[in-house]
Design an enzyme around this catalytic site. Structure first.
Site, PDB file in Angstrom:
ATOM      1  N   GLN A  64      -5.170  -0.440  -4.613  1.00 42.47           N
ATOM      2  CA  GLN A  64      -5.860  -1.520  -5.317  1.00 42.47           C
ATOM      3  C   GLN A  64      -6.620  -1.009  -6.534  1.00 42.47           C
ATOM      4  OE1 GLN A  64      -8.046  -4.190  -2.753  1.00 42.47           O
ATOM      5  NE2 GLN A  64      -9.368  -4.867  -4.419  1.00 42.47           N
ATOM      6  N   HIS A  86      -6.099  -6.002   3.225  1.00 43.75           N
ATOM      7  CA  HIS A  86      -5.135  -4.921   3.420  1.00 43.75           C
ATOM      8  C   HIS A  86      -4.645  -4.911   4.860  1.00 43.75           C
ATOM      9  CE1 HIS A  86      -5.915  -2.665  -0.428  1.00 43.75           C
ATOM     10  NE2 HIS A  86      -6.914  -3.534  -0.412  1.00 43.75           N
ATOM     11  N   CYS A 131       0.847  -1.183   0.000  1.00 40.38           N
ATOM     12  CA  CYS A 131       0.000   0.000   0.000  1.00 40.38           C
ATOM     13  C   CYS A 131       0.891   1.245   0.000  1.00 40.38           C
ATOM     14  CB  CYS A 131      -0.882  -0.040   1.244  1.00 40.38           C
ATOM     15  SG  CYS A 131      -1.600   1.530   1.706  1.00 40.38           S
ATOM     16  N   GLU A 132       0.649   2.150  -0.915  1.00 44.19           N
ATOM     17  CA  GLU A 132       1.495   3.339  -0.994  1.00 44.19           C
ATOM     18  C   GLU A 132       1.259   4.318   0.154  1.00 44.19           C
ATOM     19  OE1 GLU A 132      -0.781   6.434  -3.958  1.00 44.19           O
ATOM     20  OE2 GLU A 132       0.518   4.942  -4.871  1.00 44.19           O
ATOM     21  N   HIS A 133       0.167   4.156   0.882  1.00 41.78           N
ATOM     22  CA  HIS A 133      -0.128   5.078   1.973  1.00 41.78           C
ATOM     23  C   HIS A 133       0.598   4.715   3.265  1.00 41.78           C
ATOM     24  CE1 HIS A 133      -4.073   5.592  -0.397  1.00 41.78           C
ATOM     25  NE2 HIS A 133      -3.208   6.503  -0.773  1.00 41.78           N
ATOM     26  N   HIS A 134       0.778   3.411   3.517  1.00 41.94           N
ATOM     27  CA  HIS A 134       1.404   2.981   4.770  1.00 41.94           C
ATOM     28  C   HIS A 134       2.589   2.049   4.557  1.00 41.94           C
ATOM     29  CE1 HIS A 134      -2.896   3.835   5.657  1.00 41.94           C
ATOM     30  NE2 HIS A 134      -2.335   4.551   6.621  1.00 41.94           N
ATOM     31  N   CYS A 187      -3.003  -2.684   6.244  1.00 46.60           N
ATOM     32  CA  CYS A 187      -3.166  -1.356   6.844  1.00 46.60           C
ATOM     33  C   CYS A 187      -4.529  -1.231   7.514  1.00 46.60           C
ATOM     34  CB  CYS A 187      -2.953  -0.247   5.817  1.00 46.60           C
ATOM     35  SG  CYS A 187      -4.026  -0.333   4.386  1.00 46.60           S
TER      36      CYS A 187
END
Length: 193
Positions: free
Chosen positions: A125, A153, A84-87, A155
């Site tokens: 995703q 996920h 995941c690019e956010h976490h 995250c």
């Protein structure tokens, strides 16, 4: 400088950053159990993001064959994992792909390799689903493409809402799959065990 030396330089630079992160977290980066951790994490990150250095269209075109077949081709249950690019935590699951050829087919393993290429990048995703669909549409120009991704996920499971059993499903489609009957056929086939 050759590619091997460039890769080693990147790996060493990443390792130095991870050593600093360990120290910032309050760890002793020089203790026995952690001494090689920065190097191992750097190697792991280079593996997990290797998709940036692959050309997914070239993968499909490397096994593109003229064939007079115009019924649905489905490759389902393609295992994947991504970050995941956010976490920068993993998300993982299955990808199901269908396309209806328009004069050309590709090697079945190439569909799975395209999934690997896009999943081995920092991702969300929704974008990954779109990228897989667009790549197949552009490389093969089929009568239609549909992609369904089902993922868990970390995250959402390890932090934040901490919902261990949640599954996220995304889909995208083109051409013939805009007809509800064609989409339904695909969805029935991928969920039929």
């Amino acid at each position: 400088m050759d590619k091997k030396n460039v890769d080693l330089n990147v790996q060493n630079e990443l390792a130095a950053h991870y050593k600093g992160i360990l120290s910032l977290l309050g760890e002793d980066a020089e203790r026995e159990g952690l001494i090689k951790t920065p190097e191992r994490v750097a190697k792991a990150m280079l593996t997990l993001t290797r998709g940036y250095h692959e050309d997914p269209a070239a993968i499909l075109n490397s096994a593109k064959f003229k064939e007079n077949y115009n019924q649905m081709v489905i490759v389902k249950d393609i295992d994947f994992f991504s970050l995941c690019e956010h976490h920068m935590l993993p998300f993982y699951g299955k990808v199901h792909v269908a396309y209806i050829p328009n004069g050309y087919i590709t090697g079945l393993s190439k569909i799975a390799r395209v999934v690997d290429c896009f999943s081995h990048r920092l991702q969300v995703q929704e974008r990954m689903t779109l990228q897989i669909k667009e790549c197949i549409q552009q490389a093969l120009n089929p009568l239609g493409v549909m992609v369904v991704v089902e993922a868990q996920h970390m995250c959402m499971q390890m932090r934040g809402v901490e919902k261990q059993n949640s599954v996220t499903t995304t889909s995208d489609f083109t051409g013939a799959f805009q007809q509800a009957k064609t989409r339904e056929e695909f969805l029935n086939l991928i969920h039929h065990k």
